[in-house]
Design a protein around this motif. Structure first.
Motif, mmCIF file in Angstrom:
data_model
loop_
_atom_site.group_PDB
_atom_site.id
_atom_site.type_symbol
_atom_site.label_atom_id
_atom_site.label_comp_id
_atom_site.label_asym_id
_atom_site.label_seq_id
_atom_site.Cartn_x
_atom_site.Cartn_y
_atom_site.Cartn_z
ATOM 1 N N ASP A 69 0.828 -1.207 0.000
ATOM 2 C CA ASP A 69 0.000 0.000 0.000
ATOM 3 C C ASP A 69 0.864 1.260 0.000
ATOM 4 O O ASP A 69 0.599 2.217 0.733
ATOM 5 C CB ASP A 69 -0.949 -0.009 1.204
ATOM 6 C CG ASP A 69 -2.114 0.958 1.047
ATOM 7 O OD1 ASP A 69 -2.465 1.283 -0.104
ATOM 8 O OD2 ASP A 69 -2.666 1.392 2.079
ATOM 9 N N LYS A 87 -2.673 -3.664 8.524
ATOM 10 C CA LYS A 87 -3.284 -3.641 7.202
ATOM 11 C C LYS A 87 -2.926 -4.868 6.368
ATOM 12 O O LYS A 87 -3.379 -5.001 5.241
ATOM 13 C CB LYS A 87 -2.862 -2.366 6.454
ATOM 14 C CG LYS A 87 -3.331 -1.082 7.121
ATOM 15 C CD LYS A 87 -4.851 -1.043 7.259
ATOM 16 C CE LYS A 87 -5.328 0.242 7.923
ATOM 17 N NZ LYS A 87 -6.807 0.231 8.121
ATOM 18 N N PRO A 163 -8.089 -4.919 7.675
ATOM 19 C CA PRO A 163 -6.901 -4.982 6.811
ATOM 20 C C PRO A 163 -7.248 -4.788 5.341
ATOM 21 O O PRO A 163 -8.377 -5.015 4.917
ATOM 22 C CB PRO A 163 -6.380 -6.400 7.068
ATOM 23 C CG PRO A 163 -7.621 -7.190 7.356
ATOM 24 C CD PRO A 163 -8.493 -6.251 8.160
ATOM 25 N N LYS A 164 -6.244 -4.400 4.580
ATOM 26 C CA LYS A 164 -6.390 -4.331 3.126
ATOM 27 C C LYS A 164 -5.953 -5.636 2.477
ATOM 28 O O LYS A 164 -6.348 -5.922 1.346
ATOM 29 C CB LYS A 164 -5.572 -3.168 2.571
ATOM 30 C CG LYS A 164 -6.112 -1.794 2.980
ATOM 31 C CD LYS A 164 -5.403 -0.675 2.224
ATOM 32 C CE LYS A 164 -6.048 0.668 2.556
ATOM 33 N NZ LYS A 164 -5.419 1.778 1.791
#
Length: 339
Positions: A69, A87, A163-164
């Motif tokens: 990210d 994340k 989280p991503k």
């Protein structure tokens, strides 16, 4: 095309020094797109688990970069790294639940560490347990759960920090086939509902078939091949990929024939297209099926089939011409017993 959420650049990981050094990963380069389900597969010892642990810096790479990210994880301070890991969370084969805590309190745990208030953590944990289908197990302890239920709690806990990226390290390896299918279905559903990127680490090709859109094949600590799952299945170009896609192989050594032999590759046409029956009906040519290793992925046929052609040259030529005219099918003559 979606933007990248994870970039692994020239990553190397070595354990030990000098003559005792073990080079677990060598010059790994991967790009994982936001919102996709990406598979990393390889046989035992290929370096899969080491790679996934390098992605969130549970293992620090010897060299190279891991960008998640937009942040280079290898350059972060310990404090910044702890924040970044919220994340990019992880679930494991062994579940790693806290046995003295109820399901609800297991899901609350990462939020407690993050400083979320107890009341807010409890509300969010209840929502997540409902999301994974275990709303009625909030006050149950892990020892009272089945393996599939434990993994659902682990997934809920991993989602607690919003989280991503969700890293799944052999998350279904300890489960029976039916439970595995339900967990994979849950991961696919969460990917669609929440938009979370899922990275699946596995040695099971069936897992890749079921839910992944793209895949990287690890072999001996290097990326042997990567691309769309359909492309890898229809035309594996490396020995490592062929061993995984067709572990039994389809060779003339296994299925000898006295006449001309061809290998037909199904490259994503309609599953179970009646090629052999059509050949007999349309051309009046009969061929022998010497061996086959095919599979159905989302209604499309992938795999190979070994065919023995008629001894009559004219009949053989007619069969070859017909097969080559078919869509999503390629054919080659097999010259030796190891082809």
């Amino acid at each position: 095309m979606s933007q990248s959420i994870i970039q692994v650049q020239h990553l190397r990981k070595t354990f030990g020094d000098g003559s005792d050094a073990v080079h677990a990963l060598e010059d790994i380069n991967l790009e994982i797109r936001q919102g996709e389900i990406f598979g990393i597969i390889g046989l035992s010892g290929a370096g899969k688990s080491t790679l996934v642990r390098c992605m969130n810096l549970l293992e620090r790479p010897t060299s190279g970069a891991v960008i998640v990210d937009g942040q280079n994880m290898t350059e972060l301070s310990e404090k910044a790294l702890r924040l970044a890991r919220r994340k990019i969370t992880m679930i494991f084969q062994s579940f790693n639940l806290l046995m003295q805590r109820t399901c609800l309190k297991n899901v609350c745990f990462p939020m407690e560490i993050s400083g979320v208030s107890p009341a807010q953590a409890k509300r969010r944990a209840a929502e997540l347990l409902e999301l994974v289908g275990l709303a009625d197990k909030a006050d149950t302890y892990p020892a009272q759960l089945s393996g599939g239920q434990k993994q659902r709690v682990a997934i809920a806990r991993a989602l607690a920090t919003d989280p991503k990226v969700l890293l799944c390290d052999e998350a279904t390896s300890a489960l029976d086939p039916t439970t595995t299918a339900s967990i994979l279905g849950l991961l696919k559903d969460l990917n669609q509902k929440l938009g979370v990127t899922v990275v699946v680490i596995t040695h099971q090709m069936s897992v890749i078939e079921d839910i992944c859109t793209r895949v990287a094949i690890l072999d001996g600590g290097v990326v042997a091949e990567q691309g769309n799952v359909e492309e890898i299945f229809s035309n594996p170009s490396t020995d490592a990929a062929r061993r995984l896609v067709y572990p039994g192989g389809v060779t003339t050594a296994q299925y000898p024939s006295s006449g001309r032999t061809v290998r037909v590759a199904f490259n994503g046409g309609t599953a179970y297209q009646p090629l052999i029956a059509s050949l007999a009906i349309d051309c009046g040519v009969k061929v022998n099926i010497l061996g086959a290793d095919t599979r159905n992925i989302d209604g499309k046929a992938f795999g190979t089939m070994l065919l023995g052609l008629p001894e009559d040259p004219n009949e053989a030529a007619k069969a070859l011409s017909y097969i080559r005219a078919q869509k999503n099918i390629s054919v080659e003559e097999v010259q030796d017993s190891h082809a």
